[in-house]
Design a protein around this motif. Structure first.
Motif, mmCIF file in Angstrom:
data_model
loop_
_atom_site.group_PDB
_atom_site.id
_atom_site.type_symbol
_atom_site.label_atom_id
_atom_site.label_comp_id
_atom_site.label_asym_id
_atom_site.label_seq_id
_atom_site.Cartn_x
_atom_site.Cartn_y
_atom_site.Cartn_z
ATOM 1 N N LYS A 668 0.843 -1.198 0.000
ATOM 2 C CA LYS A 668 0.000 0.000 0.000
ATOM 3 C C LYS A 668 0.877 1.246 0.000
ATOM 4 C CE LYS A 668 -0.344 -0.181 5.040
ATOM 5 N NZ LYS A 668 -1.226 -0.521 6.156
ATOM 6 N N THR A 675 -2.941 9.232 0.331
ATOM 7 C CA THR A 675 -3.971 10.262 0.178
ATOM 8 C C THR A 675 -4.158 11.027 1.475
ATOM 9 O OG1 THR A 675 -5.094 8.911 -1.479
ATOM 10 C CG2 THR A 675 -6.384 10.662 -0.426
ATOM 11 N N ARG A 676 -4.119 10.300 2.599
ATOM 12 C CA ARG A 676 -4.297 10.939 3.903
ATOM 13 C C ARG A 676 -3.255 12.023 4.130
ATOM 14 N NH1 ARG A 676 -1.611 10.134 8.529
ATOM 15 N NH2 ARG A 676 -0.490 8.393 7.598
ATOM 16 N N ARG A 771 -6.255 3.372 11.366
ATOM 17 C CA ARG A 771 -5.534 4.589 10.993
ATOM 18 C C ARG A 771 -4.534 4.915 12.085
ATOM 19 N NH1 ARG A 771 -5.777 5.905 5.660
ATOM 20 N NH2 ARG A 771 -7.897 5.811 4.874
ATOM 21 N N ALA A 863 -11.634 -2.890 -2.971
ATOM 22 C CA ALA A 863 -11.990 -1.740 -2.137
ATOM 23 C C ALA A 863 -10.774 -1.224 -1.374
ATOM 24 C CB ALA A 863 -13.100 -2.123 -1.160
ATOM 25 N N TYR A 864 -9.946 -2.139 -0.865
ATOM 26 C CA TYR A 864 -8.761 -1.737 -0.108
ATOM 27 C C TYR A 864 -7.777 -0.996 -1.013
ATOM 28 C CZ TYR A 864 -4.800 -2.112 3.114
ATOM 29 O OH TYR A 864 -3.754 -1.833 3.942
ATOM 30 N N GLU A 867 -9.080 2.458 -1.742
ATOM 31 C CA GLU A 867 -9.054 3.383 -0.610
ATOM 32 C C GLU A 867 -7.637 3.756 -0.204
ATOM 33 O OE1 GLU A 867 -10.344 3.580 4.122
ATOM 34 O OE2 GLU A 867 -10.825 1.810 2.913
ATOM 35 N N ARG A 868 -6.761 2.765 -0.074
ATOM 36 C CA ARG A 868 -5.423 3.022 0.437
ATOM 37 C C ARG A 868 -4.402 3.252 -0.663
ATOM 38 N NH1 ARG A 868 -5.122 1.528 5.881
ATOM 39 N NH2 ARG A 868 -3.122 2.596 5.793
#
Length: 948
Positions: A668, A675-676, A771, A863-864, A867-868
């Motif tokens: 990842k 993105t975070r 997180r 999905a993972y 998202e990540r």
């Protein structure tokens, strides 16, 4: 007022004048002004209720109308309101329900924009605990975003759940076109009306805002027959639409939303109410929900519903205790010849509770239900009786001397009093007991502080002991069961023992002041501690406490560290080691430390621990993370070594060398690629960059790490050490040993974990799914109990949760599932593992070096990755089969040799690509490079070239 946009029908009834006033006020206070309120009064409404409604109509004659249709039923009152409504949309409220300030505007704008016939939003209801309210948890996915659906099957929760009992409005033209009305022969007509409307109207708009609050707390026991009939009719609507699958979902939701909560409330109901509800259930519940649906519930939930169906009030009470206290054996269990375990009353598939795993625990580890059946106070003398449940597979030793004692322990646990139990009568399903005791003489509290005492029982057979809390129904004791008290500081501190049942259904005693001397003394104490000088003293003490706490606050410690500690001279040879933020003694920092120790370097190691020191070496100095000693050690250290990152706000002292071993290659996205992080503000990103700039050496194990981690953290070329990871040296040594000597005997750790040689070892090691800053117990995606049932004879499953999380494991047969999350060094676990099951964890990059089977269990892969973010396509480069479901995983494990065929070359290529620099000598190369000044010059390796 011209034609209103929204007509709000308020059925006045339960709750009286205050409830009606609250609902009316919320309607008249709407930000959308074109809203009318229609108050529908039942026949025989009290004069006060009529007066309140009339007064509102007089104050707002253009916005409030009062209707008196001369009927009593809630459905007929609602229908009268629908008939009289003039608005474009019609909304119905029960008295006491309140609209949010912008509710009508949100509904009307959504309806106007989408031309929807039905517009619905969130609602909340009372929890039954004062003024607290909560939205049902299933509303979150339904109303996660505002949207429009062409048919209710696109949002099935509208019919599957009771989503449309309130908080929605319907276009009046649609009501007239489809002749939609509340069923007047149905007491819970609101349950049916919403799904019926959703099934026949056209477009439906869903609003993510809350519309209604103040809905009454549900009580299925008040009219269970009416609730069941409403559910039947909703199911008929779904069947008429040809939606059999939604009907099954509706059945399951009915069980979870109504019947299981009803079971939970049994300890709080008096005996007569329990008997009445059970009798009604026995009459109306059979055949309402198919058994196949009932079997989809968790074990205790389905047992409670089954006993409710049978009308077994006492059995439902027992199941309620098990629901309210998870893990307690609340009823006798029977183990059949096939190993299945049944609740009392089996064998019945619904009463099969094998999955709870009670059969795998011995007598002294089981939490046993000890239910008090009698509590009688005669002055200071109290008679107690109860029954301790025993499962059939275990219990006290038959040849032992069985004894028991009652223990009364003060709530803070500092003191306890004991009394022997007079009579014990064991049988096949439990131990009945009774005793008499003098509470006044036995319990001698001091008085002011130790006022609450919890009761429990200790049973011993000479070899083992079982401790059980005393459970009791809430109506077992009352004011009539008081006993006199004699505190050590005198009766002015308390004079009466009052038994009561806690919110967790435990029997407890409370010291009260019932008589005048004690009441007067308590009043004086209260005055002395609350009048102005005492308040000033308390405020001063609190201020001192805050100043004391400030000395231990991280902000203060950081300021002292930067201002003073960084000025301290370096301590030559001092090395601070930290692994995974102090949670373990392991990973590459451990490998480096052990290499230093093996080579006899004259260094002063300091190891950091987060909480417990268990498992850390005893021959080195240990400091707790964020303690003053920790800051002192960091400020004076010549070397920092860790694999995660020392706290970002602690600057590295000048002259200190920081070795960052890192904790794994990246699948990842990491660092500034996340993105975070990209969404953070500039100061936050600058803090991360400053923290990374502290690194003097950063270990990489392949070009992939250089392209990903080094670039993501913006590391300069000079910091990179291409040595591989020191933690992986043991894996390469294990592979060489396998090739030379074979896999057996296994390492010594296998015997410590109780792993037999005839079973293969499967390690399940999922990635971190939280997180940064979150740390909690996670439920595993892999069902360990199902794995043990399927493969218990051939595999032992080791479970290792991420170090920032903890695994929640079910009870399984001994030796089939072992939690190794607390083991310090994962490399030791990998060395004895035969098959690795993981998802996106970096552990797969390390395990590939062993050239053993890897299976990826990734149910949420797409999905993972979305998202990540990810650095490569996992399916394309996977070193083993990628499975999306548990059944696919089990199928691969069942035929591992066949399924593994074809992945040998891919696994080799995977190891070469992601572990090219791992050669088995990383620890030596790192020590030669980083600690060069402590070695002879001939043994050093130039920075950036180590391990090439």
């Amino acid at each position: 007022m011209s034609t209103p946009d929204v007509s709000c029908v308020i059925t006045a009834g339960e709750g009286g004048e205050d409830a009606l006033a609250a609902s009316l006020e919320s309607v008249l206070d709407q930000s959308l002004r074109a809203v009318e309120a229609l108050v529908v009064l039942p026949a025989g409404a009290p004069a006060g209720l009529r007066t309140a409604a009339g007064s509102a109509a007089v104050r707002s004659p253009d916005r409030v109308r009062v209707l008196d249709p001369g009927t009593d039923g809630a459905a007929s009152l609602r229908n009268a309101g629908l008939d009289a409504a003039l608005g474009t949309y019609v909304l119905v409220l029960d008295a006491g329900e309140r609209l949010q300030r912008h509710a009508c505007r949100n509904l009307w704008e959504a309806g106007t924009r989408t031309r929807a016939d039905l517009v619905a939003g969130r609602w909340s209801r009372s929890t039954g605990e004062g003024s607290k309210e909560r939205e049902p948890s299933w509303q979150q996915p339904l109303f996660a975003r505002s949207r429009t659906v062409a048919r209710f099957t696109e949002a099935p929760e509208l019919a599957v759940r009771d989503a449309l009992v309130t908080g929605f409005c319907v276009r009046r033209a649609a009501l007239e076109r489809h002749a939609l009305r509340y069923d007047e022969d149905l007491t819970h007509s609101e349950v049916l009306f919403g799904p019926l409307v959703a099934a026949v109207v056209g477009r439906i708009a869903l609003v993510r805002r809350r519309i209604v609050s103040g809905r009454a707390a549900p009580d299925a026991g008040r009219d269970l027959a009416g609730l069941v009939e409403a559910h039947r009719r909703v199911c008929h609507v779904l069947a008429a639409q040809g939606l059999a699958e939604l009907r099954e979902e509706r059945d399951r939701s009915f069980l979870l939303d109504h019947l299981v909560p009803l079971v939970r409330t049994f300890p709080e109901r008096p005996v007569a109410a329990r008997e009445r509800v059970a009798a009604t259930a026995a009459r109306v519940l059979p055949d309402v929900v198919p058994e196949r649906v009932l079997l989809t519930l968790p074990a205790v939930e389905r047992v409670g519903v089954r006993l409710l169906e049978r009308g077994d009030a006492d059995g439902v009470l027992t199941a309620a205790y098990a629901l309210r206290r998870r893990g307690v054996v609340a009823a006798p269990l029977s183990v059949q010849d096939d190993g299945r375990v049944y609740w009392q009353g089996g064998p019945d598939p619904v009463l099969d509770v094998t999955e709870l795993g009670h059969q795998y625990r011995p007598f002294d580890e089981l939490k046993l239900m000890n239910r008090v059946t009698r509590y009688e106070a005669h002055g200071s003398r109290v008679l107690l009786a109860g029954r301790l449940v025993l499962p059939s597979h275990t219990g006290p030793a038959p040849d032992g001397r069985l004894t028991a004692r009652l223990e009364f322990r003060v709530r803070d646990g500092s003191r306890a009093f004991h009394a022997p139990v007079d009579s014990l009568r064991p049988d096949a399903t439990g131990i009945s007991w009774s005793t008499g005791l003098d509470v006044t003489r036995l319990l001698r509290p001091f008085g002011p502080r130790d006022t609450v005492w919890d009761a429990r029982m200790v049973v011993e057979d000479g070899r083992t002991r079982s401790v059980s809390d005393l459970f009791a129904a809430h109506d077992l004791v009352g004011p009539g069961e008081r006993s006199p008290a004699r505190p050590r500081l005198g009766r002015t501190t308390g004079d009466t023992w009052q038994p009561y049942v806690t919110l967790r259904d435990h029997l407890a005693l409370r010291l009260e002041a019932r008589h005048r001397p004690a009441r007067t003394a308590r009043g004086l104490v209260h005055y002395a501690t609350h009048f102005r000088p005492a308040r000033r003293v308390r405020l001063a003490l609190r201020a001192l406490g805050r100043r004391r706490d400030r000395l231990h606050a991280r902000g203060f410690k950081v300021a002292v560290y930067r201002s003073w500690l960084l000025r301290l001279p370096k301590r030559r040879g001092s090395v601070v080691f930290e692994s995974h933020m102090g949670t373990c003694y392991g990973d590459s920092p451990r490998a480096v430390h052990e290499e230093v120790r093996a080579r006899g370097l004259r260094l002063r190691p300091v190891w950091v621990h987060a909480d417990s020191t268990e498992g850390f070496p005893t021959d080195v100095r240990l400091v707790r993370r964020w303690s003053w000693r920790y800051l002192w050690a960091l400020a004076r250290a010549e070397y920092w070594v860790d694999n995660q990152g020392f706290p970002q706000n602690l600057d590295k002292p000048s002259g200190t060398t920081y070795l960052q071993t890192w904790h794994g290659s990246a699948y990842k996205r990491m660092g500034f690629d996340e993105t975070r992080v990209r969404l953070q503000n500039t100061p936050q990103r600058e803090r991360l960059q400053q923290a990374v700039h502290r690194f003097d050496h950063f270990l990489v194990r392949s070009e992939h790490d250089e392209r990903t981690l080094a670039r993501a953290y913006r590391l300069p070329e000079r910091t990179l050490l291409r040595t591989g990871y020191p933690r992986n040296d043991v894996l390469l040594a294990a592979r060489a040993r396998d090739e030379a000597e074979g896999r057996l005997p296994r390492p010594a750790l296998a015997a410590e974990l109780g792993l037999p040689d005839h079973r293969k070892v499967v390690l399940y090691a999922p990635t971190f799914r939280g997180r940064p800053g979150t740390r909690k117990r996670q439920r595993l995606l892999l069902d360990a109990a199902r794995f043990a049932e399927r493969f218990g004879d051939t595999y032992t499953l080791l479970v290792r949760a991420h170090y920032l999380e903890a695994a929640s494991l079910p009870a399984c047969p001994p030796g089939t599932v072992v939690d190794v999350s607390r083991h310090h060094d994962v490399s030791e676990i990998l060395a004895l593992t035969d098959v690795l099951v993981t998802d996106y964890s970096s552990i797969m990059f390390d395990y590939a070096l062993l050239d053993r089977p890897i299976v990826l269990f990734a149910p949420d892969l797409d999905a993972y990755a979305a998202e990540r973010g990810s650095y490569f396509d996992l399916r394309e480069k996977a070193p083993g089969p990628v499975t999306a479901t548990e059944e696919e995983l089990f199928a691969v494990l069942a035929r591992l040799k066949t399924a593994e065929t074809g992945f040998q070359e891919r696994r080799t290529a995977f190891a070469e690509e992601f572990g090219a620099y791992d050669r088995g000598d990383a620890a030596r190369a790192v020590v030669d490079t980083v600690f060069a000044r402590h070695l002879a010059p001939s043994r050093t390796v130039p920075t950036g070239e180590a391990g090439r």
